[in-house]
Write a protein that holds these residues in place. Structure first.
Motif, short mmCIF file in Angstrom:
data_model
loop_
_atom_site.label_atom_id
_atom_site.label_comp_id
_atom_site.label_asym_id
_atom_site.label_seq_id
_atom_site.Cartn_x
_atom_site.Cartn_y
_atom_site.Cartn_z
N ASN A 83 -16.36 -22.85 -36.34
CA ASN A 83 -16.05 -21.52 -36.83
C ASN A 83 -16.47 -21.32 -38.28
N ALA A 84 -16.39 -22.37 -39.08
CA ALA A 84 -16.83 -22.26 -40.47
C ALA A 84 -18.31 -21.91 -40.53
N ALA A 85 -19.10 -22.52 -39.65
CA ALA A 85 -20.54 -22.22 -39.61
C ALA A 85 -20.80 -20.78 -39.17
N ILE A 86 -20.02 -20.32 -38.19
CA ILE A 86 -20.19 -18.95 -37.70
C ILE A 86 -19.80 -17.94 -38.78
N VAL A 87 -18.67 -18.16 -39.41
CA VAL A 87 -18.20 -17.25 -40.46
C VAL A 87 -19.17 -17.24 -41.64
N ALA A 88 -19.66 -18.41 -42.04
CA ALA A 88 -20.61 -18.48 -43.16
C ALA A 88 -21.89 -17.72 -42.82
N ALA A 89 -22.37 -17.86 -41.60
CA ALA A 89 -23.58 -17.14 -41.19
C ALA A 89 -23.33 -15.63 -41.17
N ALA A 90 -22.19 -15.22 -40.67
CA ALA A 90 -21.86 -13.78 -40.64
C ALA A 90 -21.71 -13.24 -42.06
N GLU A 91 -21.14 -14.03 -42.95
CA GLU A 91 -21.04 -13.62 -44.36
C GLU A 91 -22.43 -13.46 -44.96
N GLY A 92 -23.34 -14.34 -44.59
CA GLY A 92 -24.72 -14.24 -45.06
C GLY A 92 -25.40 -12.97 -44.60
N VAL A 93 -25.13 -12.59 -43.36
CA VAL A 93 -25.71 -11.35 -42.84
C VAL A 93 -25.15 -10.16 -43.61
N ALA A 111 -24.05 -10.12 -46.60
CA ALA A 111 -24.59 -10.16 -47.96
C ALA A 111 -26.10 -9.90 -48.00
N GLY A 112 -26.75 -9.86 -46.84
CA GLY A 112 -28.18 -9.59 -46.78
C GLY A 112 -29.05 -10.78 -47.15
N LYS A 113 -28.54 -12.00 -46.97
CA LYS A 113 -29.30 -13.20 -47.32
C LYS A 113 -30.44 -13.44 -46.34
N ASP A 114 -31.55 -13.91 -46.87
CA ASP A 114 -32.71 -14.26 -46.04
C ASP A 114 -32.33 -15.37 -45.06
N GLY A 115 -32.75 -15.24 -43.82
CA GLY A 115 -32.51 -16.26 -42.81
C GLY A 115 -31.10 -16.25 -42.24
N ALA A 116 -30.25 -15.33 -42.68
CA ALA A 116 -28.86 -15.31 -42.21
C ALA A 116 -28.77 -14.94 -40.73
N ALA A 117 -29.62 -14.04 -40.28
CA ALA A 117 -29.58 -13.64 -38.87
C ALA A 117 -29.94 -14.83 -37.98
N ALA A 118 -30.93 -15.61 -38.38
CA ALA A 118 -31.31 -16.80 -37.61
C ALA A 118 -30.18 -17.83 -37.63
N ALA A 119 -29.54 -18.00 -38.78
CA ALA A 119 -28.40 -18.93 -38.88
C ALA A 119 -27.26 -18.46 -38.00
N LEU A 120 -27.06 -17.16 -37.92
CA LEU A 120 -26.01 -16.61 -37.06
C LEU A 120 -26.30 -16.90 -35.60
#
Length: 118
Positions: free
Chosen positions: A83-93, A95-104
Motif C-alpha cells: 500500500n505504501a508503494a500504491i499511495v506513493a505512486a498516486a501521490e506522484g500522479v 503532484a504531476g511527477k514524471d513517470g508517476a502514471a507508470a509507477a502507479l
C-alpha cells in the motif's frame, strides 16, 4: 438525581467511544476501493492520463483509505509495503511527477496483492 448523573456520564462515555471508533475507521472499505478504483475504471482513467486532477485526488484518497484497512489475510508488513508503494505512486500522479502514471500501473498490479491478501 443521582441516577440522572450516572446516566449522563454513561451516555457521554458511550458517545466518546463511538466517536473514537468512527474516527479510526477508514472512509472506504477495501471492497469499496476495489469497486470504485478498479471495477469502475478510475485507475485506468488516471493511469492513462485521461483523468482530471480531481480524479487523481479521488484515487489517492481511495488508496489512502485502503491502506488504513486490515487485509482479509496475509501479513501486515506485506500489506503496508504494498500500500505504501500504491499511495506513493498516486501521490506522484497528483503532484504531476514524471513517470508517476507508470509507477502507479506497476504498484497496482492486481495479482501482486491478491495472491497474498485476498
Amino acid at each position: 438525581m443521582r441516577n440522572l448523573v450516572v446516566l449522563s456520564v454513561v451516555c457521554s462515555m458511550a458517545f466518546a467511544v463511538a466517536f473514537a471508533r468512527a474516527a479510526e475507521e477508514p472512509e472506504y472499505t477495501i471492497k469499496e476501493v476495489m469497486k470504485i478504483a478498479h471495477k469502475d475504471g478510475l485507475l485506468k482513467k488516471v493511469a492513462s492520463g485521461d483523468g482530471t486532477a480531481d480524479d487523481a485526488k479521488m484515487l489517492l484518497k481511495l488508496y489512502q483509505a485502503m491502506a488504513a484497512n486490515k487485509p482479509k489475510k496475509g501479513g501486515e508488513d506485506s500489506w503496508k509495503e504494498k500500500n505504501a508503494a500504491i499511495v506513493a505512486a498516486a501521490e506522484g500522479v497528483v503532484a504531476g511527477k514524471d513517470g508517476a502514471a507508470a509507477a502507479l500501473g506497476k504498484a497496482t498490479n492486481c495479482a501482486n496483492c491478491h495472491k497474498v491478501h485476498k
